[in-house]
Design an enzyme around this catalytic site. Structure first.
Site, PDB file in Angstrom:
ATOM      1  N   GLY A  82      40.556  46.274  41.297  1.00 57.82           N
ATOM      2  CA  GLY A  82      40.624  44.719  40.985  1.00 57.82           C
ATOM      3  C   GLY A  82      39.647  43.947  41.254  1.00 57.82           C
ATOM      4  N   CYS A  83      38.909  42.567  40.064  1.00 57.82           N
ATOM      5  CA  CYS A  83      37.643  41.924  39.796  1.00 57.82           C
ATOM      6  C   CYS A  83      37.359  41.968  41.450  1.00 57.82           C
ATOM      7  CB  CYS A  83      38.267  41.187  38.678  1.00 57.82           C
ATOM      8  SG  CYS A  83      39.928  40.182  39.019  1.00 57.82           S
ATOM      9  N   ASN A  84      38.256  41.027  42.091  1.00 54.38           N
ATOM     10  CA  ASN A  84      38.213  40.870  43.800  1.00 54.38           C
ATOM     11  C   ASN A  84      37.619  41.882  43.893  1.00 54.38           C
ATOM     12  OD1 ASN A  84      38.681  38.082  42.556  1.00 54.38           O
ATOM     13  ND2 ASN A  84      41.347  38.281  43.570  1.00 54.38           N
TER      14      ASN A  84
ATOM     15  N   THR B 237      33.846  42.853  43.233  1.00 52.83           N
ATOM     16  CA  THR B 237      32.599  41.547  43.886  1.00 52.83           C
ATOM     17  C   THR B 237      32.503  42.004  44.715  1.00 52.83           C
ATOM     18  OG1 THR B 237      33.853  39.242  41.881  1.00 52.83           O
ATOM     19  CG2 THR B 237      31.869  39.729  43.427  1.00 52.83           C
TER      20      THR B 237
END
EC number: 1.2.1.38
Length: 342
Positions: free
Chosen positions: A148-150, A153
């Protein structure tokens, strides 16, 4: 040698981003593009910014001859990829950008995504696609599950700190701001310009966001014990980018030194000088992640800020980085473009 590529779900944001990146890749050529509702259309009609490219017409998945494909990117919605990928040739290399193979435990998938896992046997061979931490496993894999992009990060900000034991594992807070493209291209009332621009809001607060499943899985694996973080995402009226502000208990100088040492040899992960903090404009349209660390007025606390482009390093760029490894190519191929500014 040129490798033939298929992109399933090419009419979405991550599909279009893959096309943009692969267009300048020296060793890849796009052989097939699929879409559901937009099958039969030219990619230039769906995404005019790609009209300069000579691309295949969008088709249904069952119209693709996968015997002519070396690697397939699957940019389909979650709960769709499991069924589709299960039917693909067993010899085909696959990079999945959905959530369908990220969680190793099928029970955790059902918990976070609300339905039974439909490809449990395939889950066993999936490798988690956070490239810098699973490089060796990815090189020998057949199926890579993009993060997932979150989740990516937050992990870039925290993984080395958890592994080194320099922060309190029971007091981690991730406050994250994300651009609207992370919500996908489907029409949604709350994403209309009049209802999104000029404001911001928290969503999936109180431990409800699905990417918490990835944080739980990965952080607990690193620590060898259960790690549960507080995580609240916010939607900002900008197109691209994620900024995660992470609050931890630990010596700020040691936190900075740990991250700088961990990423010293990484091409795409840049740790700023102590006290400098990054902006989402520093990484827009690129495969870079910038990380900054500063102290707090309260002794023994540190603030870590990580930024990346959700469509590139958080999704399609990460997928291409993993595909390069799967195909035995230079990991950075097609990904060395500078960020776009202003």
């Amino acid at each position: 040698m040129t490798h033939r590529i298929a992109i399933l779900g090419a009419s979405g944001y991550t599909g279009a981003e893959l096309v943009r990146l692969i267009a300048t890749h020296p060793d890849l050529t796009i052989t097939a593009l699929s879409a559901d509702r937009k099958a039969g259309m030219a990619m230039a009609d769906v995404f005019p910014f790609l009209r300069h490219l000579d691309l295949p017409v969008l088709v249904k998945i069952d119209e693709i001859d996968f015997s002519q494909i070396d690697l397939c990117f699957c940019a389909l919605p979650h709960a769709t990829s499991q069924e589709v990928i299960s039917k693909l040739p067993k010899t085909l290399k696959i990079v999945d950008l959905s959530a369908d193979f990220r969680l190793r435990d099928p029970a955790e998938y059902q918990k976070w995504y609300g339905q039974p896992h439909a490809a449990v046997e395939m889950q066993k061979e999936a490798v988690y696609g956070l490239t810098e931490f699973y490089r060796d496993e990815i090189k020998s894999a057949r199926l890579v599950a993009g993060t997932g992009c979150n989740a990516a990060t937050g992990q870039y900000a925290l993984r080395p700190l958890i592994a080194a034991g320099v922060i309190d594992l029971d007091d981690i807070l991730i406050d994250l701001k994300a651009g609207v493209s992370g919500a996908g291209r489907s029409l949604k009332e709350n994403l209309l310009h009049a209802e999104l621009s000029g404001g911001t809001h928290a969503y999936s607060a109180g431990g409800k966001h699905r990417h918490l499943g990835e944080f739980d899985q990965e952080f607990s694996k690193i620590a060898g014990r259960e790690v549960r973080v507080q995580f609240t995402p916010h939607l900002l009226p900008m197109n691209r980018g994620i900024l995660a502000t992470v609050y931890v208990k630990g010596d700020p100088a040691q936190v900075h030194q740990t991250l700088a040492a961990a990423y010293a040899g990484e091409c795409f992960l840049k740790v700023l000088p102590f006290g400098a903090l990054p902006s989402t404009r520093d990484i827009a349209g690129s495969n870079y992640c910038h990380i900054g660390v500063t102290g707090d007025r309260i002794a023994g606390r540190a603030v870590v800020v990580a930024v990346l482009d959700n469509l590139t390093k958080g999704s399609s760029g990460q997928a291409l980085q993993n595909a390069n490894l799967l195909l035995g190519l230079e990991e950075t191929a097609g990904l060395m473009m500078a960020p776009v500014f202003p």
